[in-house]
Design an enzyme around this catalytic site. Structure first.
Site, short mmCIF file in Angstrom:
data_model
loop_
_atom_site.label_atom_id
_atom_site.label_comp_id
_atom_site.label_asym_id
_atom_site.label_seq_id
_atom_site.Cartn_x
_atom_site.Cartn_y
_atom_site.Cartn_z
N ASP A 1 -6.45 -3.14 -7.50
CA ASP A 1 -7.06 -3.65 -5.88
C ASP A 1 -7.34 -5.67 -6.39
O ASP A 1 -7.32 -5.94 -7.30
CB ASP A 1 -8.70 -3.22 -6.12
CG ASP A 1 -9.61 -3.67 -4.27
OD1 ASP A 1 -10.08 -4.62 -4.54
OD2 ASP A 1 -9.21 -2.87 -3.47
N ARG B 1 0.85 -1.32 0.11
CA ARG B 1 0.45 -0.43 -0.14
C ARG B 1 0.89 1.15 0.32
O ARG B 1 0.30 2.14 0.70
CB ARG B 1 -0.81 0.16 0.97
CG ARG B 1 -1.72 -1.08 1.49
CD ARG B 1 -3.43 -1.14 1.82
NE ARG B 1 -3.94 -2.25 1.99
CZ ARG B 1 -4.25 -2.61 3.25
NH1 ARG B 1 -4.11 -1.59 3.92
NH2 ARG B 1 -4.99 -3.22 3.67
N ARG C 1 -3.78 6.25 0.88
CA ARG C 1 -4.23 7.94 1.72
C ARG C 1 -3.52 8.28 2.38
O ARG C 1 -3.62 8.96 2.98
CB ARG C 1 -5.52 6.85 2.07
CG ARG C 1 -6.57 6.36 1.11
CD ARG C 1 -7.38 5.61 1.93
NE ARG C 1 -7.38 5.04 2.03
CZ ARG C 1 -8.16 4.32 3.31
NH1 ARG C 1 -9.39 4.53 3.48
NH2 ARG C 1 -7.63 2.67 3.71
N TYR D 1 -14.29 -12.80 0.33
CA TYR D 1 -14.24 -11.72 -0.02
C TYR D 1 -16.33 -11.91 -0.64
O TYR D 1 -17.80 -11.42 -0.54
CB TYR D 1 -14.33 -10.71 -0.66
CG TYR D 1 -13.55 -9.93 0.02
CD1 TYR D 1 -13.95 -8.67 0.85
CD2 TYR D 1 -11.68 -10.34 -0.29
CE1 TYR D 1 -12.82 -7.55 1.42
CE2 TYR D 1 -10.91 -9.08 0.83
CZ TYR D 1 -11.29 -7.93 1.56
OH TYR D 1 -10.74 -7.41 1.80
N ARG E 1 -7.57 11.48 -6.00
CA ARG E 1 -8.76 10.14 -5.54
C ARG E 1 -9.31 11.03 -5.50
O ARG E 1 -10.59 10.40 -5.58
CB ARG E 1 -8.02 9.46 -5.09
CG ARG E 1 -7.83 8.07 -5.59
CD ARG E 1 -8.90 6.36 -5.25
NE ARG E 1 -9.29 6.47 -4.47
CZ ARG E 1 -10.40 6.34 -4.17
NH1 ARG E 1 -10.90 7.12 -6.03
NH2 ARG E 1 -11.17 6.29 -3.54
#
Length: 366
Positions: free
Chosen positions: A85, A36, A40, A163, A49
């Site tokens: 992703d 990552r 963010r 998921y 973004r």
């Protein structure tokens, strides 16, 4: 943009430290990158973004390229990892996933019954469904100008399956695990379908320009050793084998492959023999213990606790030094034991990267 089998004319690679370490060759310093690292915690990431839906961003090769390059403008990292992703694979199978602000990814219709497997695409043309990732890789590889290698990745079958059944993140994975106990045949059918798509997807990433591949088994820790042996490991092995044989068949480069199975320290011995050049580690295992279990034939990657980056900078340096002394500087790629968190300070990320380079060079000299 038509997807070309193997785009030639990529810029010459200037820093191959990461690839050499992955292949077990000697390096002057220990290479470092962060899971990552495009994320963010960077103000420029949040700015880029801001106006976009998350998955719309994933489908824009130009934005993925920009986000992949951002951390490299700040830090002397030894590898880039394409911004994407793991849930693009369930999307390719025909499932709808939306990113809910503050909650994370949500499937509008998770798999509830075995019959729901019939709703999935049984044959996936990865170029048609995931070509946008391939385009992002090709564009990024050119835009990197050979600065560092580019890593492609995918989620592993069990993690993707969990998921698809849970419909979102879960602390217990009880719905997904109940399938393993109640519907073992159907579970294997789904895992096999996922393994086949992941294989084609990873091969396509190499054709597009990825120079290494990482498989994320992020939910390994929800399985005990027996279920891991039955429902995760066989597919992890199959993917390594199938990717390598397809790369050979298609005369594509045989790139190093990394397996990262979070919280699966009970399976390190098996993972070391699963056909991957590199075994990624989370922060719950001692470096020496990991070396003992994995042996001499694989490179290790990891495993600083991400929360260590909240510490003062000098403390980060001490922790890095201790980690390097534990793993040794060779056959080793420094990383965190999981991804960076959104509230981390970019300066502390920089301190981590610089400490790895400085301490590993010092250890190598002496």
């Amino acid at each position: 943009c038509s997807f070309i089998r193997s785009p030639k004319g990529f810029p010459k690679l200037k820093n191959d430290t990461f690839l050499r370490a992955a292949r077990g060759e000697e390096t002057e310093h220990t290479p470092v990158w962060c899971m990552r690292q495009a994320g963010r915690y960077l103000p420029e990431f949040r700015e880029t973004r801001a106006a976009q839906d998350f998955f719309a961003t994933c489908r824009s090769p130009k934005l993925c390229c920009e986000l992949t390059l951002q951390p490299l403008r700040r830090f002397p990292l030894d590898a880039a990892i394409i911004f994407s992703d793991i849930l693009v694979v369930p999307q390719a199978l025909g499932m709808e996933v939306v990113m809910v602000p503050g909650k994370g990814p949500m499937f509008t219709e998770p798999l509830k019954e075995v019959e729901d497997l019939l709703k999935l695409r049984q044959k996936v043309d990865v170029t048609a469904e995931l070509g946008y990732v391939f385009q992002a890789i090709t564009l990024t590889r050119h835009s990197l100008e050979g600065r560092v290698p580019l890593i492609g990745f995918s989620g592993a079958p069990w993690t993707l399956m969990s998921y698809m059944i849970e419909g979102s993140g879960s602390t217990t994975m009880a719905k997904a695990k109940s399938w393993l106990y109640r519907h073992p045949e159907a579970s294997h059918r789904l895992l096999r379908l996922l393994a086949d798509v992941v294989t084609d997807y990873l091969v396509g990433q190499v054709a597009a320009g990825a120079q290494a591949l990482q498989l994320f088994e992020s939910h390994a820790g929800h399985l005990g050793p027996e279920q891991f042996q039955d429902f995760a490991l066989p597919y992890i092995r199959d993917i390594a084998q199938a990717v390598k044989s397809k790369l050979k068949e298609e005369a594509l480069p045989l790139v190093p492959m990394i397996i990262f199975a979070k919280d699966a320290h009970y399976a390190l011995r098996d993972l070391a023999h699963a056909g991957y050049e590199v075994v990624g580690l989370d922060w719950t295992i001692q470096p020496q213990e990991a070396r003992t279990q994995t042996g001499k034939d694989v490179t290790l990657q990891g495993n600083l606790d991400p929360c260590a980056l909240y510490a003062p900078k000098e403390k980060i340096g001490e922790l890095v030094k201790k980690m390097l002394e534990g793993f040794g500087t060779q056959r080793y790629i420094a990383n965190l034991g999981h991804g960076l968190y959104p509230d981390m300070s970019p300066e502390h990320v920089g301190a981590f990267v610089e400490a790895v380079h400085a301490h590993s060079r010092h250890i190598n000299k002496h």
